[in-house]
Write a protein that holds these residues in place. Structure first.
Motif, PDB file in Angstrom:
ATOM      1  N   TRP A   1      33.667  48.200  76.609  1.00  0.00           N
ATOM      2  CA  TRP A   1      32.685  47.123  76.703  1.00  0.00           C
ATOM      3  C   TRP A   1      33.174  46.049  77.658  1.00  0.00           C
ATOM      4  O   TRP A   1      34.377  45.743  77.709  1.00  0.00           O
ATOM      5  N   VAL A   2      32.256  45.475  78.431  1.00  0.00           N
ATOM      6  CA  VAL A   2      32.604  44.399  79.350  1.00  0.00           C
ATOM      7  C   VAL A   2      31.633  43.246  79.164  1.00  0.00           C
ATOM      8  O   VAL A   2      30.505  43.407  78.672  1.00  0.00           O
TER       9      VAL A   2
ATOM     10  N   TYR B   1      22.367  55.495  82.037  1.00  0.00           N
ATOM     11  CA  TYR B   1      22.936  55.186  83.346  1.00  0.00           C
ATOM     12  C   TYR B   1      22.463  53.824  83.840  1.00  0.00           C
ATOM     13  O   TYR B   1      21.272  53.488  83.764  1.00  0.00           O
ATOM     14  N   GLY B   2      23.436  53.043  84.376  1.00  0.00           N
ATOM     15  CA  GLY B   2      23.097  51.760  84.977  1.00  0.00           C
ATOM     16  C   GLY B   2      23.452  51.685  86.446  1.00  0.00           C
ATOM     17  O   GLY B   2      22.623  51.350  87.288  1.00  0.00           O
ATOM     18  N   ALA B   3      24.719  52.011  86.774  1.00  0.00           N
ATOM     19  CA  ALA B   3      25.172  51.905  88.161  1.00  0.00           C
ATOM     20  C   ALA B   3      26.436  52.724  88.347  1.00  0.00           C
ATOM     21  O   ALA B   3      27.079  53.152  87.380  1.00  0.00           O
ATOM     22  N   ILE B   4      26.791  52.936  89.616  1.00  0.00           N
ATOM     23  CA  ILE B   4      28.017  53.637  89.985  1.00  0.00           C
ATOM     24  C   ILE B   4      28.795  52.757  90.955  1.00  0.00           C
ATOM     25  O   ILE B   4      28.205  52.134  91.848  1.00  0.00           O
ATOM     26  N   VAL B   5      30.111  52.686  90.754  1.00  0.00           N
ATOM     27  CA  VAL B   5      31.005  51.963  91.652  1.00  0.00           C
ATOM     28  C   VAL B   5      31.924  52.997  92.287  1.00  0.00           C
ATOM     29  O   VAL B   5      32.717  53.640  91.595  1.00  0.00           O
ATOM     30  N   LEU B   6      31.812  53.182  93.591  1.00  0.00           N
ATOM     31  CA  LEU B   6      32.528  54.242  94.291  1.00  0.00           C
ATOM     32  C   LEU B   6      33.825  53.747  94.907  1.00  0.00           C
ATOM     33  O   LEU B   6      33.874  52.676  95.525  1.00  0.00           O
ATOM     34  N   GLY B   7      34.879  54.560  94.770  1.00  0.00           N
ATOM     35  CA  GLY B   7      36.125  54.282  95.446  1.00  0.00           C
ATOM     36  C   GLY B   7      36.051  54.656  96.917  1.00  0.00           C
ATOM     37  O   GLY B   7      35.042  55.168  97.411  1.00  0.00           O
ATOM     38  N   THR B   8      37.149  54.439  97.623  1.00  0.00           N
ATOM     39  CA  THR B   8      37.175  54.700  99.063  1.00  0.00           C
ATOM     40  C   THR B   8      37.959  55.953  99.427  1.00  0.00           C
ATOM     41  O   THR B   8      37.924  56.389 100.576  1.00  0.00           O
TER      42      THR B   8
ATOM     43  N   ASN C   1      23.792  46.074  77.031  1.00  0.00           N
ATOM     44  CA  ASN C   1      24.848  46.835  76.354  1.00  0.00           C
ATOM     45  C   ASN C   1      25.803  47.446  77.383  1.00  0.00           C
ATOM     46  O   ASN C   1      25.956  48.661  77.481  1.00  0.00           O
ATOM     47  N   VAL C   2      26.480  46.597  78.131  1.00  0.00           N
ATOM     48  CA  VAL C   2      27.210  47.019  79.320  1.00  0.00           C
ATOM     49  C   VAL C   2      28.602  47.537  78.960  1.00  0.00           C
ATOM     50  O   VAL C   2      29.399  46.853  78.314  1.00  0.00           O
ATOM     51  N   ARG C   3      28.892  48.762  79.413  1.00  0.00           N
ATOM     52  CA  ARG C   3      30.203  49.389  79.246  1.00  0.00           C
ATOM     53  C   ARG C   3      30.542  50.109  80.552  1.00  0.00           C
ATOM     54  O   ARG C   3      29.657  50.352  81.365  1.00  0.00           O
ATOM     55  N   VAL C   4      31.819  50.442  80.718  1.00  0.00           N
ATOM     56  CA  VAL C   4      32.235  51.178  81.911  1.00  0.00           C
ATOM     57  C   VAL C   4      33.017  52.424  81.500  1.00  0.00           C
ATOM     58  O   VAL C   4      33.674  52.452  80.451  1.00  0.00           O
ATOM     59  N   GLU C   5      32.952  53.452  82.366  1.00  0.00           N
ATOM     60  CA  GLU C   5      33.630  54.717  82.131  1.00  0.00           C
ATOM     61  C   GLU C   5      34.336  55.180  83.408  1.00  0.00           C
ATOM     62  O   GLU C   5      33.901  54.850  84.521  1.00  0.00           O
TER      63      GLU C   5
ATOM     64  N   VAL D   1      28.708  52.395  85.243  1.00  0.00           N
ATOM     65  CA  VAL D   1      28.290  51.265  84.418  1.00  0.00           C
ATOM     66  C   VAL D   1      27.160  51.753  83.515  1.00  0.00           C
ATOM     67  O   VAL D   1      26.119  52.209  84.008  1.00  0.00           O
ATOM     68  N   LEU D   2      27.378  51.685  82.211  1.00  0.00           N
ATOM     69  CA  LEU D   2      26.364  52.123  81.253  1.00  0.00           C
ATOM     70  C   LEU D   2      25.399  50.994  80.950  1.00  0.00           C
ATOM     71  O   LEU D   2      25.777  49.819  80.876  1.00  0.00           O
ATOM     72  N   ASP D   3      24.153  51.364  80.732  1.00  0.00           N
ATOM     73  CA  ASP D   3      23.050  50.410  80.570  1.00  0.00           C
ATOM     74  C   ASP D   3      22.093  51.000  79.533  1.00  0.00           C
ATOM     75  O   ASP D   3      21.323  51.902  79.846  1.00  0.00           O
TER      76      ASP D   3
END
Length: 261
Positions: free
Chosen positions: A239-240, A162-169, A102-106, A140-142
């Motif tokens: 949703w992705v 919670y699934g994962a985090i994608v960090l900016g620079t 059930n993958v979504r992003v925020e 990334v929601l899981d």
């Protein structure tokens, strides 16, 4: 409240669901009397097992801090989960979608603490004083509890989805930017899907971190120096699917990108 044997069994069930990328029936459908404290106990048993298996906790995520997210989920109070070192991605990452369900992003901001933060009654100023820097991030929601009819008890038990985090620079000290007015424009495959500003998180994203400090105090814990805290989304989840490319534009704080493979 649930007995310890039930709490342990549900934690194991959710651990297996995460391992197999499957979904379990709602906990509240099976145990209508389950409380929020029960759900944090379930999450705690699961977390301790992950740590015992060698995973390293690097922070916390806060959820349901904005009206947009509360309306999207039908849940009317914040929650939190834990983040592990093997769930962190850098901007531009290719993320295997089969790792999740059930993958979504925020769109969020991540606070990295310089000093510990603990206790109830913390203020925005307390959080900013304790923060080393803030960085834009995608969550990334899981979700491994069936979606329809979920309550906050189901969500918390499932590590707050919670699934994962994608960090900016782009890193900013709290005194370098007005955090409440950081924008977020979330695009999928070049099409704008959601927009918002960080003030959508309780009026200021640091208030989510202050809330967390008070909630952890009730469990005998605190936010430690060096921990990363996802402060809560200021857009609705998008949703992705496999093949999607996602970009969040944070204005002067840069952007965060990823694709799902």
């Amino acid at each position: 409240m649930l007995g310890q044997d039930v709490i342990t069994a549900l934690a194991q069930e959710l651990a297996e669901a995460r391992r197999t990328r499957t979904v379990v029936p709602r906990i509240t459908a099976r145990y209508p009397g389950a409380t929020v404290e029960d759900s944090y106990a379930i999450q705690g048993v699961w977390r301790d097992r992950m740590v015992a298996a060698g995973r390293r906790q690097i922070g916390r995520k806060i959820g349901l801090t904005s009206r947009a997210m509360q309306e999207a989920t039908g849940i009317d109070e914040p929650d939190y989960g834990v983040m592990f070192d093997d769930t962190v991605y850098g901007s531009g990452a290719a993320i295997e979608i089969d790792r999740f369900s059930n993958v979504r992003v925020e769109v969020e901001l991540a606070f990295v603490l310089r000093t510990p933060l603990e206790g109830p009654g913390r203020t925005v100023e307390d959080v900013l004083d304790a923060t080393d820097h803030v960085v834009p991030a995608l969550e990334v929601l899981d979700s491994h509890v069936e979606m329809e009819g979920r309550t906050i008890v189901d969500t918390i038990s499932d590590n707050a989805a919670y699934g994962a985090i994608v960090l900016g620079t782009t890193r900013r000290r709290p005194d370098e930017v007005d955090l409440a007015w950081v924008p977020g424009v979330l695009s999928r495959n070049g099409e704008v899907e959601e927009t918002g500003v960080a003030a959508g998180v309780l009026g200021h994203p640091a208030r989510g971190v202050a809330w967390l400090a008070g909630r952890l105090h009730r469990h005998g814990e605190r936010i430690e120096a060096g921990e990363t805290v996802l402060a809560g989304s200021f857009t609705r989840p998008v949703w992705v699917a496999r093949g999607d490319e996602v970009r969040a534009d944070y204005g002067t704080m840069g952007d965060v990108r990823c694709r799902f493979v």
